[in-house]
Design an enzyme around this catalytic site. Structure first.
Site, PDB file in Angstrom:
ATOM      1  N   ASP A  53      32.110  29.608  10.564  1.00  0.00           N
ATOM      2  CA  ASP A  53      30.848  30.443  11.100  1.00  0.00           C
ATOM      3  C   ASP A  53      29.809  30.308  10.042  1.00  0.00           C
ATOM      4  O   ASP A  53      29.098  31.383   9.851  1.00  0.00           O
ATOM      5  CB  ASP A  53      31.324  31.782  11.372  1.00  0.00           C
ATOM      6  CG  ASP A  53      30.293  32.626  12.252  1.00  0.00           C
ATOM      7  OD1 ASP A  53      29.602  31.963  13.022  1.00  0.00           O
ATOM      8  OD2 ASP A  53      30.291  33.842  11.856  1.00  0.00           O
ATOM      9  N   LEU A  54      29.664  29.150   9.264  1.00  0.00           N
ATOM     10  CA  LEU A  54      28.701  29.088   8.198  1.00  0.00           C
ATOM     11  C   LEU A  54      27.181  29.095   8.756  1.00  0.00           C
ATOM     12  O   LEU A  54      27.032  28.148   9.714  1.00  0.00           O
ATOM     13  CB  LEU A  54      28.925  27.993   7.327  1.00  0.00           C
ATOM     14  CG  LEU A  54      28.447  28.040   5.901  1.00  0.00           C
ATOM     15  CD1 LEU A  54      28.754  29.311   5.045  1.00  0.00           C
ATOM     16  CD2 LEU A  54      28.750  26.569   5.234  1.00  0.00           C
TER      17      LEU A  54
END
Length: 186
Positions: free
Chosen positions: A46-47
């Site tokens: 979920d960068l």
């Protein structure tokens, strides 16, 4: 003691960079993603610019709650998605020399012979690699050195604990027997 900084202390999204700082943040990003993948055996998954902090010239990865182990069935897809997001962020800020997401992925993973010029072929290839890893795991083959070392270390630790407990019990029994023999002699 409070830390006082003259540089941004917020998320990457909020940070204001000089060209050198932006380049440094990008280099730290690549190094961090590679370390997280190769050493920690994790993918952030979920960068975004909201999950990175910029403080005193250093980049910090935060919010790994969506993170997955590299042997997760979708780990490579998630990593590629992270690469796409980070490529978009740095490219939009005008940084020169930003790797395209496929090259970034190859740099982080060390996977060679990926079809970097064709996105469809690239995605097909990483999906194939993921399926192969899952099949290896399901058929009792270790999917990575991490899985082997984790199981090995866990079983070794269990053996050491069990052996230590057994040795202590044997020593206690021997001491009790020695005491009983001395009592009988008296």
């Amino acid at each position: 003691k409070a830390v006082v900084s003259t540089q941004s202390t917020g998320t990457l999204k909020e940070a204001v960079f000089s060209r050198d700082q932006l380049k440094s943040a990008y280099e730290q990003l690549l190094a961090g993603m590679k370390t997280i993948f190769t050493k920690c055996k994790l993918v952030h998954a979920d960068l975004s610019a909201y999950n990175l902090l910029w403080f005193n010239g250093a980049l910090y990865f935060i919010d790994l709650s969506q993170g997955v182990l590299t042997d997760h069935p979708s780990a490579l897809t998630y990593l590629y998605r992270d690469c796409v997001a980070m490529h978009g962020y740095f490219e939009a800020r005008g940084l020169k020399g930003v790797l395209d997401p496929r090259r970034m992925f190859a740099e982080i993973t060390g996977f060679e012979d990926l079809p970097l010029s064709d996105e469809t072929a690239f995605v097909t290839q990483i999906e194939h690699i993921q399926r192969q890893e899952v099949m290896n795991f399901k058929h009792g083959k270790e999917s990575s050195d991490y899985a082997f070392e984790s199981c090995f270390n866990e079983s070794r630790l269990l053996h050491e604990i069990t052996s230590s407990e057994e040795e202590e019990e044997e020593e206690e029994e021997e001491e009790e027997e020695d005491e009983e023999e001395e009592d009988e002699k008296e």
